[in-house]
Design an enzyme around this catalytic site. Structure first.
Site, PDB file in Angstrom:
ATOM      1  CD  GLN A 383      36.338 -36.792  53.857  1.00 57.55           C
ATOM      2  OE1 GLN A 383      35.370 -37.262  53.497  1.00 57.55           O
ATOM      3  NE2 GLN A 383      36.775 -35.734  53.632  1.00 57.55           N
ATOM      4  CB  CYS A 384      41.446 -41.365  53.584  1.00 51.84           C
ATOM      5  SG  CYS A 384      43.889 -40.587  53.493  1.00 51.84           S
ATOM      6  N   GLY A 385      40.898 -39.549  50.598  1.00 51.00           N
ATOM      7  CA  GLY A 385      41.774 -39.110  49.068  1.00 51.00           C
ATOM      8  C   GLY A 385      41.182 -37.543  48.739  1.00 51.00           C
TER       9      GLY A 385
END
Length: 458
Positions: A383-385
């Site tokens: 999700q961060c990426g």
């Protein structure tokens, strides 16, 4: 060295992902690989420096947009006359910039004619570049307007090429139904004219060129500034002293928007790669590899004029705090809805940098678009990426090229007794509706420094 998707995704391909048109990054890339473009130039135009400028600029921009390839048709074995470090012949310059020298025109491909005479009306996309004095633009190939002034200010054909590639892109993407069927352009001497191709004061012949500049940021905009400066007819190129400032490394995605970047430069510091290009052009260069912020200070013996190509508010808010006497800055739209917009500022002006660039709210969250959800579902990114990738800007090299023409023209206009502008707003979807405000500051006592033109253009 490995790079993350945020560092490899083509910044204009991203428009198809962000708009939801493509269901995956792979589908968006395939869509753009289907886009092709043809450029043509006739024998008379191929021997003209201004026409060569338009052709080479168009190839340089288009090959980053039309990923299926850019074919160039015409007699290209003529000596290279445009003042660019691209080889001995026009064909060599076209090839180095990523174009393909072709002998025949394939049917069904959008066509840009570099100058030349009026052509018969056809069914497909077929436009012609036009320029005169400080004006540049594009018309349908069948239009009667055929201005291609050999004595034009050198940024006019660059501007014409950028508009032509822009129109071709909007045609294939469907963003503007009238693309290719309208006259389009602007005046670099008198921006704001509803019809920049024919209305308003033409502007004087060039007599002086800038002698010392500080370039802040060497990505999309900074490289477009360098290309534009490289077109100017310096009698002695080494009389232009440049300070080049950046802290970033060239990544694969840089090539999609930055017109002096090629794949072989990936992994190099932008300062050093751009310094090499400026050295080949013959300019005098000095490199600064440190962050630009309010803690930075210009010395009295360093260039007093800065050209800013930063895309962050923190750096922009420092522009009137570090000792420059004049700053010309451009900003580009970042999202899939406004990537075709640009804004130019000069400082000092009636508003401070803090007022012009207050802390901005967070932009639209696009991480829920189908293409990003697929990256998450397939385990390509966490999700961060996904959030990082979705937050990257959409960018089109032809927008930066138009901005660079306006930015460098602010300096040239000042050197020739014309006004500076507090703000110039342009939307390439409808450039006839520019928003222009003259800078009310008194610059009459400011000498930015200038140097001589080549005798060949006097």
């Amino acid at each position: 060295m490995s790079y993350s998707p945020a560092e490899t995704l083509h910044r204009l391909v991203k428009e198809a992902v962000d708009s939801g048109q493509a269901e995956s990054v792979q589908a968006a890339e395939a869509l753009f690989r289907g886009y092709r473009l043809a450029l043509s130039i006739d024998a008379g135009a191929a021997c003209s420096p201004t026409h060569q400028t338009a052709l080479l600029t168009a190839v340089n921009l288009a090959r980053r947009v039309f990923l299926g390839g850019v074919d160039v048709i015409g007699p290209l074995e003529t000596p290279l006359l445009a003042p660019l470090p691209l080889g001995a012949t026009l064909a060599e310059g076209v090839t180095r910039l990523g174009g393909r020298v072709a002998s025949t025109m394939k049917t069904g491909i959008p066509l840009i004619r570099i100058g030349g005479a009026r052509a018969e009306r056809g069914a497909g996309f077929d436009v012609r570049t036009v320029w005169r004095s400080w004006r540049g633009g594009v018309v349908p190939a069948y239009a009667d307007l055929t201005d291609n002034d050999e004595d034009a200010m050198p940024l006019a054909p660059m501007l014409a090429a950028a508009f032509a590639v822009s129109e071709a892109f909007f045609h294939v993407r469907g963003g503007a139904p009238v693309a290719g069927r309208r006259p389009l352009g602007l005046s670099l001497w008198a921006p704001g004219s509803p019809d920049g191709l024919t209305e308003g004061e033409e502007g004087p012949p060039l007599e002086r060129l800038p002698a010392a500049l500080w370039l802040i940021g060497l990505g999309h905009l900074g490289q477009a500034y360098l290309w534009a400066l490289g077109l100017l007819p310096y009698a002695d190129p080494s009389s232009l002293h440049l300070v080049l400032q950046d802290m970033d490394v060239i990544t694969p995605s840089t090539e999609s928007t930055s017109i002096l970047t090629e794949a072989s430069l990936v992994g190099r510091m932008k300062t050093r790669a751009m310094g090499d290009w400026a050295d080949r052009r013959g300019f005098s260069t000095r490199l600064v590899e440190r962050y630009f912020d309010a803690g930075f200070r210009r010395r009295d013996d360093e260039p007093a004029v800065a050209l800013c190509g930063l895309d962050n508010g923190l750096g922009r808010r420092a522009l009137d705090k570090v000792g420059f006497d004049l700053v010309v800055e451009a900003g580009l739209g970042r999202g899939h809805r406004d990537f075709h917009t640009l804004r130019v500022h000069t400082l000092p002006s009636s508003r401070s940098a803090d007022q012009l660039w207050p802390v901005a709210p967070q932009g639209e969250d696009l991480s829920g678009q189908v293409g990003y959800r697929k990256l998450l579902a397939d385990g390509v990114l966490d999700q961060c990426g996904v959030t990082l990738l979705a937050g990257k800007a959409v960018g089109a090299p032809f927008v930066g090229a138009v901005a660079a023409c306006l930015v460098i023209s602010e300096l040239l206009r000042l050197l020739h007794g014309g006004p500076l502008h507090h703000v110039i707003d342009v939307n390439l979807m409808s450039p006839g509706h520019q928003q222009v405000v003259v800078n009310g500051q008194d610059f009459s006592g400011f000498n930015p420094g200038y140097t001589a033109l080549s005798e060949a253009v006097r």
